[in-house]
Design a protein around this motif. Structure first.
Motif, mmCIF file in Angstrom:
data_model
loop_
_atom_site.group_PDB
_atom_site.id
_atom_site.type_symbol
_atom_site.label_atom_id
_atom_site.label_comp_id
_atom_site.label_asym_id
_atom_site.label_seq_id
_atom_site.Cartn_x
_atom_site.Cartn_y
_atom_site.Cartn_z
ATOM 1 N N ARG A 127 29.583 50.167 38.303
ATOM 2 C CA ARG A 127 30.671 50.627 37.422
ATOM 3 C C ARG A 127 32.008 50.612 38.155
ATOM 4 N NH1 ARG A 127 26.546 54.381 35.928
ATOM 5 N NH2 ARG A 127 27.465 55.983 37.263
ATOM 6 N N ASN A 128 31.997 51.041 39.421
ATOM 7 C CA ASN A 128 33.244 51.037 40.183
ATOM 8 C C ASN A 128 33.781 49.623 40.349
ATOM 9 O OD1 ASN A 128 33.210 53.805 40.472
ATOM 10 N ND2 ASN A 128 32.340 53.786 42.528
ATOM 11 N N ARG A 129 32.884 48.677 40.655
ATOM 12 C CA ARG A 129 33.348 47.299 40.830
ATOM 13 C C ARG A 129 33.813 46.717 39.502
ATOM 14 N NH1 ARG A 129 29.527 42.689 43.492
ATOM 15 N NH2 ARG A 129 28.470 42.946 41.479
ATOM 16 N N ALA A 130 33.137 47.074 38.413
ATOM 17 C CA ALA A 130 33.563 46.595 37.095
ATOM 18 C C ALA A 130 34.988 47.047 36.800
ATOM 19 C CB ALA A 130 32.613 47.108 36.017
ATOM 20 N N GLY A 131 35.311 48.296 37.138
ATOM 21 C CA GLY A 131 36.663 48.793 36.906
ATOM 22 C C GLY A 131 37.703 47.995 37.670
ATOM 23 N N LEU A 132 37.378 47.604 38.904
ATOM 24 C CA LEU A 132 38.315 46.793 39.677
ATOM 25 C C LEU A 132 38.447 45.391 39.089
ATOM 26 C CD1 LEU A 132 37.791 47.564 43.455
ATOM 27 C CD2 LEU A 132 39.427 48.514 41.859
ATOM 28 N N PHE A 133 37.338 44.820 38.641
ATOM 29 C CA PHE A 133 37.406 43.492 38.032
ATOM 30 C C PHE A 133 38.294 43.517 36.781
ATOM 31 C CE2 PHE A 133 33.145 42.166 40.037
ATOM 32 C CZ PHE A 133 33.786 41.425 41.017
ATOM 33 N N LEU A 134 38.268 44.626 36.043
ATOM 34 C CA LEU A 134 39.165 44.745 34.898
ATOM 35 C C LEU A 134 40.619 44.763 35.358
ATOM 36 C CD1 LEU A 134 37.301 47.377 32.679
ATOM 37 C CD2 LEU A 134 37.449 44.907 32.316
ATOM 38 N N ASP A 135 40.912 45.512 36.428
ATOM 39 C CA ASP A 135 42.276 45.541 36.956
ATOM 40 C C ASP A 135 42.727 44.153 37.407
ATOM 41 O OD1 ASP A 135 42.409 48.248 36.523
ATOM 42 O OD2 ASP A 135 42.032 48.813 38.615
ATOM 43 N N LEU A 136 41.774 43.371 37.927
ATOM 44 C CA LEU A 136 42.073 42.026 38.412
ATOM 45 C C LEU A 136 42.011 40.978 37.307
ATOM 46 C CD1 LEU A 136 39.983 42.253 41.710
ATOM 47 C CD2 LEU A 136 42.478 42.087 41.574
ATOM 48 N N GLU A 137 41.699 41.421 36.087
ATOM 49 C CA GLU A 137 41.582 40.545 34.923
ATOM 50 C C GLU A 137 40.485 39.493 35.100
ATOM 51 O OE1 GLU A 137 45.354 39.461 32.975
ATOM 52 O OE2 GLU A 137 46.359 40.653 34.510
ATOM 53 N N GLU A 138 39.441 39.861 35.826
ATOM 54 C CA GLU A 138 38.271 38.996 35.996
ATOM 55 C C GLU A 138 37.205 39.493 35.011
ATOM 56 O OE1 GLU A 138 37.088 38.531 40.079
ATOM 57 O OE2 GLU A 138 39.165 38.400 40.772
ATOM 58 N N TYR A 139 37.367 39.110 33.761
ATOM 59 C CA TYR A 139 36.609 39.739 32.683
ATOM 60 C C TYR A 139 35.139 39.327 32.645
ATOM 61 C CZ TYR A 139 41.185 41.329 31.255
ATOM 62 O OH TYR A 139 42.423 41.929 31.238
ATOM 63 N N ALA A 140 34.827 38.114 33.025
ATOM 64 C CA ALA A 140 33.426 37.703 33.051
ATOM 65 C C ALA A 140 32.658 38.499 34.105
ATOM 66 C CB ALA A 140 33.314 36.203 33.322
ATOM 67 N N ALA A 141 33.267 38.672 35.277
ATOM 68 C CA ALA A 141 32.625 39.459 36.331
ATOM 69 C C ALA A 141 32.496 40.918 35.920
ATOM 70 C CB ALA A 141 33.429 39.343 37.627
ATOM 71 N N ALA A 142 33.538 41.447 35.271
ATOM 72 C CA ALA A 142 33.482 42.831 34.795
ATOM 73 C C ALA A 142 32.363 43.004 33.783
ATOM 74 C CB ALA A 142 34.817 43.231 34.183
ATOM 75 N N ALA A 143 32.243 42.069 32.847
ATOM 76 C CA ALA A 143 31.207 42.164 31.820
ATOM 77 C C ALA A 143 29.818 42.147 32.449
ATOM 78 C CB ALA A 143 31.345 41.017 30.827
ATOM 79 N N ALA A 144 29.624 41.312 33.458
ATOM 80 C CA ALA A 144 28.320 41.233 34.125
ATOM 81 C C ALA A 144 27.974 42.558 34.791
ATOM 82 C CB ALA A 144 28.326 40.100 35.146
ATOM 83 N N ASP A 145 28.955 43.183 35.456
ATOM 84 C CA ASP A 145 28.699 44.470 36.117
ATOM 85 C C ASP A 145 28.467 45.577 35.095
ATOM 86 O OD1 ASP A 145 28.749 43.506 38.668
ATOM 87 O OD2 ASP A 145 30.685 44.377 39.223
ATOM 88 N N ILE A 146 29.218 45.560 34.008
ATOM 89 C CA ILE A 146 29.022 46.574 32.965
ATOM 90 C C ILE A 146 27.614 46.469 32.390
ATOM 91 C CG2 ILE A 146 29.736 47.300 30.651
ATOM 92 C CD1 ILE A 146 32.615 46.430 31.472
ATOM 93 N N ASP A 147 27.177 45.260 32.111
ATOM 94 C CA ASP A 147 25.832 45.070 31.562
ATOM 95 C C ASP A 147 24.760 45.504 32.561
ATOM 96 O OD1 ASP A 147 26.886 44.093 29.227
ATOM 97 O OD2 ASP A 147 26.557 41.978 29.711
ATOM 98 N N ALA A 148 24.956 45.158 33.831
ATOM 99 C CA ALA A 148 23.968 45.536 34.850
ATOM 100 C C ALA A 148 23.915 47.052 35.014
ATOM 101 C CB ALA A 148 24.319 44.868 36.182
ATOM 102 N N ALA A 149 25.077 47.689 35.014
ATOM 103 C CA ALA A 149 25.120 49.149 35.137
ATOM 104 C C ALA A 149 24.487 49.815 33.925
ATOM 105 C CB ALA A 149 26.557 49.620 35.310
ATOM 106 N N ALA A 150 24.742 49.270 32.741
ATOM 107 C CA ALA A 150 24.179 49.843 31.514
ATOM 108 C C ALA A 150 22.663 49.715 31.483
ATOM 109 C CB ALA A 150 24.787 49.157 30.297
#
Length: 292
Positions: free
Chosen positions: A159-182
């Motif tokens: 979740r922490n890394r997903a939040g950073l990926f959102l800040d970096l506008e790396e949305y595919a990476a953020a989505a992957a981390d969100i799904d894995a965390a969920a």
């Protein structure tokens, strides 16, 4: 451990050796806890490094049982160190602490999973430091990634890394981390906010509103929840509702939240320029210049 105890006890006045002698003489969990209470030096990094060196020497001598017994004690100290070094850390010392885990992994055998979990926690603390105090997002992502590599079941780091990926506008990476965390912790409260950030960045108005409306209903006094609701309405061309939600977000926000909101709105304005006038209006409201 008995041999190590005798060597540590051997008439010297080195405070680290005295502390380790107390640790080695402890014959129960309660006694170990007492040793830590009597000798706070046991929870200092130089002591952990000294104990790690002793463990390596015992392991090199072929004393497998003794090295694993020492590692069990060291892991207990690592756990306490992790708990007491969460904020306001020295990043250089934290780097030494995580390196200590990596150094011992080849010796961990049956306890490697416990050592990896401890290392993941330590990497997460380092990532938090770089993200929150230094705003060095590249180093923060690297630390979180090292943590995930150590323990891929740690949903908090994902979740922490997903939040950073959102800040970096790396949305595919953020989505992957969100799904894995969920998949690991589906009821974690932060998931809803992360999904709001993802859909906002992607400009997916319908998915954002589907997430933001119940999120705001569950957190009516949360500035961010109202902010994402406003963004969802803006992207849906419902500006009256967007203004209402943004006014509530501005009313609730503290200075840090207000600054973060301005950063987010700025990124979204650049990403979705067709709503330029609307972004500007919400930005002015978020600054507190407009109310209503």
């Amino acid at each position: 451990i008995a041999q190590a105890y005798r060597e540590m006890q051997g008439g010297n006045t080195d405070p680290i050796q005295t502390a380790l002698a107390a640790l080695f003489s402890a014959a129960s969990y309660a006694a170990v806890q007492q040793a830590m209470s009597d000798h706070p030096l046991l929870l200092e990094l130089p002591t952990l490094e000294r104990l790690a060196s002793t463990l390596e020497e015992v392991h090199a001598a072929g004393q497998q049982e003794g090295s694993q017994a020492l590692l069990a004690r060291l892991l207990l100290l690592f756990d306490h160190y992790n708990h007491t070094h969460v904020t306001d850390i020295d990043p250089i010392e934290q780097e030494r602490f995580v390196a200590l885990h990596q150094r011992l992994l080849p010796l961990a055998d049956a306890m490697s999973a416990d050592l990896r979990r401890s290392a993941a926690w330590a990497f997460n603390t380092l990532g938090n430091h770089y993200a929150d105090n230094k705003r060095d997002l590249a180093q923060a992502v690297a630390a979180y990634t090292s943590g995930v590599d150590m323990d891929e079941t740690n949903a908090m780091i994902l979740r922490n890394r997903a939040g950073l990926f959102l800040d970096l506008e790396e949305y595919a990476a953020a989505a992957a981390d969100i799904d894995a965390a969920a998949a690991l912790e589906p009821d974690a409260a932060r998931l809803s906010r992360l999904r709001c950030g993802l859909y906002a960045g992607l400009g997916d108005a319908s998915s954002l509103l589907a997430q933001a409306i119940p999120h705001q209903a569950a957190n009516p006094s949360d500035a961010d929840a109202n902010l994402y609701l406003a963004i969802g309405y803006l992207l849906s061309d419902q500006m009256t509702a967007a203004r209402t939600a943004m006014a509530e977000s501005a009313r609730l926000a503290n200075e840090t939240e207000r600054s973060d909101a301005m950063d987010l709105l700025g990124r979204l304005a650049r990403r979705h320029p067709s709503f330029a006038a609307a972004w500007q209006e919400l930005t002015e409201m978020g600054k507190g210049d407009v109310h209503g």
